[in-house]
Design a protein around this motif. Structure first.
Motif, PDB file in Angstrom:
ATOM      1  N   VAL A 110      -9.056  34.466 -11.418  1.00  0.00           N
ATOM      2  CA  VAL A 110      -9.376  35.263 -12.614  1.00  0.00           C
ATOM      3  C   VAL A 110     -10.874  35.953 -12.200  1.00  0.00           C
ATOM      4  O   VAL A 110     -11.711  35.447 -12.193  1.00  0.00           O
ATOM      5  CB  VAL A 110      -9.609  34.383 -14.005  1.00  0.00           C
ATOM      6  CG1 VAL A 110      -9.935  35.202 -15.111  1.00  0.00           C
ATOM      7  CG2 VAL A 110      -8.110  33.822 -14.032  1.00  0.00           C
ATOM      8  N   VAL A 111     -10.788  37.227 -12.331  1.00  0.00           N
ATOM      9  CA  VAL A 111     -11.868  38.097 -11.855  1.00  0.00           C
ATOM     10  C   VAL A 111     -12.422  38.966 -13.010  1.00  0.00           C
ATOM     11  O   VAL A 111     -11.654  39.961 -13.258  1.00  0.00           O
ATOM     12  CB  VAL A 111     -11.782  38.889 -10.446  1.00  0.00           C
ATOM     13  CG1 VAL A 111     -12.993  39.601 -10.096  1.00  0.00           C
ATOM     14  CG2 VAL A 111     -11.684  37.809  -9.347  1.00  0.00           C
ATOM     15  N   PRO A 112     -13.471  38.877 -13.697  1.00  0.00           N
ATOM     16  CA  PRO A 112     -13.765  39.726 -14.746  1.00  0.00           C
ATOM     17  C   PRO A 112     -14.128  41.267 -14.413  1.00  0.00           C
ATOM     18  O   PRO A 112     -14.427  41.349 -13.050  1.00  0.00           O
ATOM     19  CB  PRO A 112     -14.979  38.896 -15.341  1.00  0.00           C
ATOM     20  CG  PRO A 112     -15.781  38.344 -14.180  1.00  0.00           C
ATOM     21  CD  PRO A 112     -14.397  37.880 -13.138  1.00  0.00           C
ATOM     22  N   ALA A 113     -14.225  42.142 -15.312  1.00  0.00           N
ATOM     23  CA  ALA A 113     -14.624  43.420 -14.779  1.00  0.00           C
ATOM     24  C   ALA A 113     -16.047  43.550 -14.817  1.00  0.00           C
ATOM     25  O   ALA A 113     -16.668  44.475 -14.252  1.00  0.00           O
ATOM     26  CB  ALA A 113     -13.893  44.419 -15.605  1.00  0.00           C
ATOM     27  N   VAL A 114     -16.773  42.801 -15.659  1.00  0.00           N
ATOM     28  CA  VAL A 114     -18.015  42.751 -16.007  1.00  0.00           C
ATOM     29  C   VAL A 114     -18.712  41.301 -15.792  1.00  0.00           C
ATOM     30  O   VAL A 114     -18.031  40.320 -16.235  1.00  0.00           O
ATOM     31  CB  VAL A 114     -18.476  43.309 -17.304  1.00  0.00           C
ATOM     32  CG1 VAL A 114     -19.862  43.347 -17.593  1.00  0.00           C
ATOM     33  CG2 VAL A 114     -17.829  44.757 -17.690  1.00  0.00           C
ATOM     34  N   VAL A 115     -19.740  41.112 -15.375  1.00  0.00           N
ATOM     35  CA  VAL A 115     -20.578  40.036 -15.324  1.00  0.00           C
ATOM     36  C   VAL A 115     -22.054  40.205 -15.830  1.00  0.00           C
ATOM     37  O   VAL A 115     -22.533  41.093 -15.806  1.00  0.00           O
ATOM     38  CB  VAL A 115     -20.633  39.388 -13.739  1.00  0.00           C
ATOM     39  CG1 VAL A 115     -19.287  39.053 -13.228  1.00  0.00           C
ATOM     40  CG2 VAL A 115     -21.439  40.150 -12.962  1.00  0.00           C
ATOM     41  N   GLU A 155     -19.927  40.332  -5.689  1.00  0.00           N
ATOM     42  CA  GLU A 155     -19.524  40.951  -6.956  1.00  0.00           C
ATOM     43  C   GLU A 155     -18.480  42.140  -6.250  1.00  0.00           C
ATOM     44  O   GLU A 155     -17.592  42.319  -6.741  1.00  0.00           O
ATOM     45  CB  GLU A 155     -20.394  41.296  -8.048  1.00  0.00           C
ATOM     46  CG  GLU A 155     -20.766  39.845  -8.567  1.00  0.00           C
ATOM     47  CD  GLU A 155     -22.028  40.108  -9.617  1.00  0.00           C
ATOM     48  OE1 GLU A 155     -21.998  39.416 -10.524  1.00  0.00           O
ATOM     49  OE2 GLU A 155     -22.385  41.207  -9.693  1.00  0.00           O
ATOM     50  N   GLU A 156     -19.372  42.957  -5.606  1.00  0.00           N
ATOM     51  CA  GLU A 156     -18.717  44.075  -5.054  1.00  0.00           C
ATOM     52  C   GLU A 156     -17.577  44.007  -4.121  1.00  0.00           C
ATOM     53  O   GLU A 156     -16.475  44.576  -4.209  1.00  0.00           O
ATOM     54  CB  GLU A 156     -19.705  44.947  -4.340  1.00  0.00           C
ATOM     55  CG  GLU A 156     -20.823  45.425  -5.222  1.00  0.00           C
ATOM     56  CD  GLU A 156     -21.944  46.663  -4.648  1.00  0.00           C
ATOM     57  OE1 GLU A 156     -21.543  46.525  -3.265  1.00  0.00           O
ATOM     58  OE2 GLU A 156     -22.671  47.218  -5.153  1.00  0.00           O
ATOM     59  N   GLN A 157     -17.547  42.981  -3.534  1.00  0.00           N
ATOM     60  CA  GLN A 157     -16.493  42.460  -2.592  1.00  0.00           C
ATOM     61  C   GLN A 157     -15.090  42.107  -3.253  1.00  0.00           C
ATOM     62  O   GLN A 157     -14.296  42.237  -3.276  1.00  0.00           O
ATOM     63  CB  GLN A 157     -16.891  41.352  -1.786  1.00  0.00           C
ATOM     64  CG  GLN A 157     -17.893  41.792  -0.418  1.00  0.00           C
ATOM     65  CD  GLN A 157     -18.352  40.630   0.329  1.00  0.00           C
ATOM     66  OE1 GLN A 157     -17.899  39.332  -0.038  1.00  0.00           O
ATOM     67  NE2 GLN A 157     -19.399  40.720   1.132  1.00  0.00           N
ATOM     68  N   ILE A 162     -19.568  46.411 -12.516  1.00  0.00           N
ATOM     69  CA  ILE A 162     -20.480  46.771 -13.705  1.00  0.00           C
ATOM     70  C   ILE A 162     -21.332  45.451 -13.756  1.00  0.00           C
ATOM     71  O   ILE A 162     -20.496  44.202 -13.952  1.00  0.00           O
ATOM     72  CB  ILE A 162     -19.567  46.793 -14.998  1.00  0.00           C
ATOM     73  CG1 ILE A 162     -18.953  48.135 -14.682  1.00  0.00           C
ATOM     74  CG2 ILE A 162     -20.593  46.923 -16.029  1.00  0.00           C
ATOM     75  CD1 ILE A 162     -19.513  49.427 -14.769  1.00  0.00           C
ATOM     76  N   VAL A 163     -22.350  45.475 -14.099  1.00  0.00           N
ATOM     77  CA  VAL A 163     -23.406  44.031 -14.152  1.00  0.00           C
ATOM     78  C   VAL A 163     -24.328  44.145 -15.254  1.00  0.00           C
ATOM     79  O   VAL A 163     -24.854  45.418 -15.393  1.00  0.00           O
ATOM     80  CB  VAL A 163     -24.356  43.838 -12.752  1.00  0.00           C
ATOM     81  CG1 VAL A 163     -25.245  42.503 -12.937  1.00  0.00           C
ATOM     82  CG2 VAL A 163     -23.254  43.460 -11.673  1.00  0.00           C
ATOM     83  N   LEU A 164     -24.299  43.334 -16.132  1.00  0.00           N
ATOM     84  CA  LEU A 164     -25.320  43.201 -17.202  1.00  0.00           C
ATOM     85  C   LEU A 164     -26.469  42.172 -17.052  1.00  0.00           C
ATOM     86  O   LEU A 164     -26.125  41.118 -16.792  1.00  0.00           O
ATOM     87  CB  LEU A 164     -24.576  42.683 -18.560  1.00  0.00           C
ATOM     88  CG  LEU A 164     -25.378  42.678 -19.754  1.00  0.00           C
ATOM     89  CD1 LEU A 164     -26.225  43.980 -20.198  1.00  0.00           C
ATOM     90  CD2 LEU A 164     -24.652  41.939 -20.924  1.00  0.00           C
ATOM     91  N   ARG A 187     -22.966  49.949 -11.225  1.00  0.00           N
ATOM     92  CA  ARG A 187     -23.621  50.143 -12.581  1.00  0.00           C
ATOM     93  C   ARG A 187     -24.481  49.049 -13.297  1.00  0.00           C
ATOM     94  O   ARG A 187     -23.673  48.067 -13.633  1.00  0.00           O
ATOM     95  CB  ARG A 187     -22.665  50.950 -13.408  1.00  0.00           C
ATOM     96  CG  ARG A 187     -23.156  51.246 -14.998  1.00  0.00           C
ATOM     97  CD  ARG A 187     -24.443  52.302 -15.209  1.00  0.00           C
ATOM     98  NE  ARG A 187     -24.185  53.463 -14.639  1.00  0.00           N
ATOM     99  CZ  ARG A 187     -23.540  54.476 -15.035  1.00  0.00           C
ATOM    100  NH1 ARG A 187     -23.276  54.481 -16.635  1.00  0.00           N
ATOM    101  NH2 ARG A 187     -23.231  55.705 -14.471  1.00  0.00           N
ATOM    102  N   PHE A 188     -25.644  48.991 -13.432  1.00  0.00           N
ATOM    103  CA  PHE A 188     -26.454  48.159 -14.105  1.00  0.00           C
ATOM    104  C   PHE A 188     -26.856  48.357 -15.561  1.00  0.00           C
ATOM    105  O   PHE A 188     -27.314  49.382 -15.831  1.00  0.00           O
ATOM    106  CB  PHE A 188     -27.863  47.856 -13.315  1.00  0.00           C
ATOM    107  CG  PHE A 188     -27.776  47.416 -12.115  1.00  0.00           C
ATOM    108  CD1 PHE A 188     -27.585  46.045 -11.856  1.00  0.00           C
ATOM    109  CD2 PHE A 188     -27.596  48.352 -10.921  1.00  0.00           C
ATOM    110  CE1 PHE A 188     -27.539  45.589 -10.435  1.00  0.00           C
ATOM    111  CE2 PHE A 188     -27.428  47.610  -9.488  1.00  0.00           C
ATOM    112  CZ  PHE A 188     -27.382  46.464  -9.221  1.00  0.00           C
ATOM    113  N   PHE A 189     -26.085  47.537 -16.515  1.00  0.00           N
ATOM    114  CA  PHE A 189     -26.487  47.698 -18.034  1.00  0.00           C
ATOM    115  C   PHE A 189     -27.752  46.467 -18.053  1.00  0.00           C
ATOM    116  O   PHE A 189     -27.511  45.403 -18.100  1.00  0.00           O
ATOM    117  CB  PHE A 189     -25.506  47.307 -18.791  1.00  0.00           C
ATOM    118  CG  PHE A 189     -24.416  48.614 -18.740  1.00  0.00           C
ATOM    119  CD1 PHE A 189     -24.320  49.264 -19.949  1.00  0.00           C
ATOM    120  CD2 PHE A 189     -23.507  48.531 -17.752  1.00  0.00           C
ATOM    121  CE1 PHE A 189     -23.305  50.214 -20.039  1.00  0.00           C
ATOM    122  CE2 PHE A 189     -22.465  49.343 -17.841  1.00  0.00           C
ATOM    123  CZ  PHE A 189     -22.619  50.382 -18.967  1.00  0.00           C
ATOM    124  N   VAL A 190     -28.964  47.285 -18.441  1.00  0.00           N
ATOM    125  CA  VAL A 190     -30.058  46.344 -18.472  1.00  0.00           C
ATOM    126  C   VAL A 190     -30.634  46.225 -19.969  1.00  0.00           C
ATOM    127  O   VAL A 190     -31.147  46.936 -20.475  1.00  0.00           O
ATOM    128  CB  VAL A 190     -31.461  46.794 -17.699  1.00  0.00           C
ATOM    129  CG1 VAL A 190     -32.400  45.868 -17.480  1.00  0.00           C
ATOM    130  CG2 VAL A 190     -30.957  47.294 -16.369  1.00  0.00           C
TER     131      VAL A 190
END
Length: 331
Positions: A110-115, A155-157, A162-164, A187-190
């Motif tokens: 199970v790999v999420p789209a966002v971490v 994560e990219e691998q 998308i990283v928060l 894409r970084f959401f900060v």
């Protein structure tokens, strides 16, 4: 190299589709038809993307004209931002990342789209002491720079682009700008309190194109300063105004409590955000944690249920996309 051979030709196609979108309503319809088709064939089984493509589907049949205006707001943002949206958010996250995550799902992973990654936590990692801060519920810590680099590479691998980033205050993390530059495909959401976003910082973010600030507000000056400290509201609005001036997309995050619910969901507050060229409105319901919890602040069941209809109102009334996070509350 293999990814580049796939991404570059498709990026050229998306660039032409952007020009088609900006040419008029028919062009925008054809543009969205392509995006919707990709969503159906590539990521329709991935729960995270399904709501986004449902919104696009509404726009195809004319149910949501505001969605077209929101897309135009993104497409007329700073060049590096819309270029990154085309290449990295759509092609890498949705297409390549979606395919990769589906491959791993077939193998039982199970790999999420966002971490979400917390890079620093109070007291060492923030310049404020907000009354409702969740990070105050555990010991202060700073994520080592080499560990952050290892996580982002892995994560990219796995097909995660998308990283928060949260804290504390991520813009006080010493390795933050290095991480942005080292991972141009992410894409970084900060999540930021906004106090560190100067004009120079906005210029750098415009040059990078892969960072979207998420400014925290609790409402207007009285609500925000009451939680975050005197003068914080004005600093955040100043940062938002700079983003508007430079056409840098950003989000607003409000921690929703019983006390500020009507303010942060009200038309006056939303009109202010829309006028400041905000792109995303994120509601995160308060949870009573930390060294000074306030259970009486948690929103009621009725308020929690109302957030869905409020989100729909935002989607159809303002040039902003809503995000709703209840965090398990609503009693």
């Amino acid at each position: 190299m293999r990814d580049s051979l796939i991404v570059r030709p498709l990026y050229g196609l998306l660039y032409l589709l952007r020009l088609l979108f900006l040419s008029g309503r028919v062009g925008a319809w054809l543009h969205n038809a392509f995006y919707y088709a990709v969503g159906l064939t590539v990521v329709h089984r991935l729960q995270y993307e399904s709501k986004t493509f449902a919104i696009i589907g509404d726009s195809l049949v004319g149910k949501n004209s505001m969605f077209f205006r929101w897309q135009k707001r993104i497409y007329t943002s700073t060049p590096r931002t819309w270029q990154h949206s085309l290449e990295c958010v759509f092609l890498r996250k949705v297409l390549l990342g979606g395919i990769r995550r589906r491959q791993l799902a077939r193998q039982g992973h199970v790999v999420p789209a966002v971490v979400m990654i917390s890079v620093n936590t109070p007291a060492s990692g923030c310049n404020l002491a907000c009354a409702h801060c969740y990070a105050d519920s555990h010991l202060a810590a700073v994520l080592p720079k080499d560990v952050l680099e290892k996580i982002l590479a892995e994560e990219e691998q796995l097909g995660i682009y998308i990283v928060l980033l949260s804290g504390g205050e991520p813009f006080l993390y010493k390795g933050i700008w290095d991480a942005f530059r080292a991972h141009p495909h992410t894409r970084f959401f900060v999540a930021t309190n906004g106090t560190q976003i100067t004009e120079d910082a906005v210029r750098q973010l415009c040059e990078l194109g892969n960072v979207l600030p998420m400014f925290s507000l609790e409402g207007f000056r009285a609500e925000t300063d009451g939680i975050r400290g005197d003068g914080v509201f004005d600093q955040v609005v100043r940062a938002m105004s700079l983003c508007k001036e430079y056409r840098l997309p950003y989000a607003m995050t409000a921690t929703v409590t019983r006390q500020n619910f009507d303010v942060v969901t009200g038309s006056r507050f939303l009109h202010m955000l829309d006028g400041l060229r905000c792109c995303i409105v994120n509601y995160s319901s308060y949870v009573a944690v930390g060294t000074n919890p306030h259970p009486e602040w948690e929103i009621t069941t009725v308020q929690s249920e109302d957030l869905d209809s409020i989100g729909e109102t935002i989607r159809r009334t303002y040039v902003m996309m809503p995000m709703i996070g209840r965090n398990g509350t609503g009693r």
